[in-house]
Every structure is written in structure tokens, then in C-alpha cells.
Design a protein around this motif. Structure first.
Motif: not given
Length: 147
Positions: A50-55, A57-61, A130-133
Motif C-alpha cells: 500500500s505504500g502507507q505507514a500507520g493505520g 488508510a487515507r493518508s499518503v506518505v 512525510a516519510e518517518g512521520m
């Protein structure tokens, strides 16, 4: 499914049939929600593809440079749109002193539309990370200080 000759008929298979899952496969089917186990796991936003970190599903990294640009410009556009919308609404209502019959409805709707556009722009920009956030809602290691 009882007349499937490939089934051995033991209780684990019968329990899996009752749940709508196949114990031998990695992808099961949940009949209660009509989705496969892999679809449910990927909808968490934690799937590797999915290319997403965290829970969420609507956020875009995105890369940090893109995140900074999106944040700066979307906030600028949102502030200008909201302030401009209030100014246009103020002109349409003659500084809120005009009689109801003197209000220009098209200009007033344009003002309200600008305010809504600013709100939607800001809401859309909050989807980017951002990546890592991390997501503050996902942090459970912080103690609760509310009493």
C-alpha cells in the motif's frame, strides 16, 4: 462443501467452513463481511504494497520535500481562499448592513464557495505525511495525563 472429496471431514475443516475460511489457504473469505482476509489486512493501511505507514488508510506518505511544498502551498491557498471568501461575502452584503432585497446572491454564493474551497483544500492537504512521520492517534506508548 460437505460433498467435496478433497476434504478430510475433520472438525477443523468443518469449523473453517462455518466461518467461511479455508484453513489450508493463506487467503480466507469472511462471509460476514464479504471480504477476503488479505483485503481486510490491506485495508488497515499497513500492507506492504500500500505504500502507507500507520493505520490511516487515507493518508499518503510522500518524500519530505513534497510534503513541505504541499503543506506550504495548500495552506497559503486555503488562507487566501477563506479570507477572500469573507471579503467577497462582505461586499455582497454591504458590510452586513444591506437589506435582504439588496444582497447580490451570486456574489454571496461566490464568497461562500471560496470559503468552502479553502476548507476543502486544507482538509485535502492534511492527508499527506512525510516519510518517518507517525500518526499521533496511533501512539499508545505515551502516558495519559488526564486525571
Amino acid at each position: 462443501m460437505a460433498d467435496d472429496p478433497s476434504r478430510t471431514g475433520d472438525s477443523a475443516d468443518e469449523a473453517a467452513d462455518a466461518r467461511g475460511t479455508d484453513p489450508d489457504s493463506a487467503v480466507g473469505f469472511d462471509s460476514a463481511t464479504s471480504e477476503t482476509r488479505s483485503e481486510r489486512d490491506d485495508s488497515d493501511g499497513e500492507g506492504a504494497e500500500s505504500g502507507q505507514a500507520g493505520g490511516d488508510a487515507r493518508s499518503v506518505v510522500v518524500p519530505t520535500a513534497v510534503y513541505k511544498r504541499v503543506t506550504v502551498f495548500s495552506t497559503l491557498i486555503a488562507v487566501v481562499a477563506v479570507v477572500g471568501g469573507f471579503l467577497v461575502l462582505d461586499v455582497a452584503t454591504d458590510r452586513a448592513t444591506a437589506e435582504l432585497s439588496e444582497i447580490d446572491p451570486l456574489v454571496a454564493l461566490a464568497g461562500v464557495g471560496l470559503i468552502a474551497f479553502g476548507a476543502v483544500t486544507y482538509a485535502f492537504s492534511t492527508r499527506f505525511r512525510a516519510e518517518g512521520m507517525g500518526n499521533a492517534k496511533d501512539d499508545t506508548d505515551e502516558p495519559s495525563n488526564n486525571g
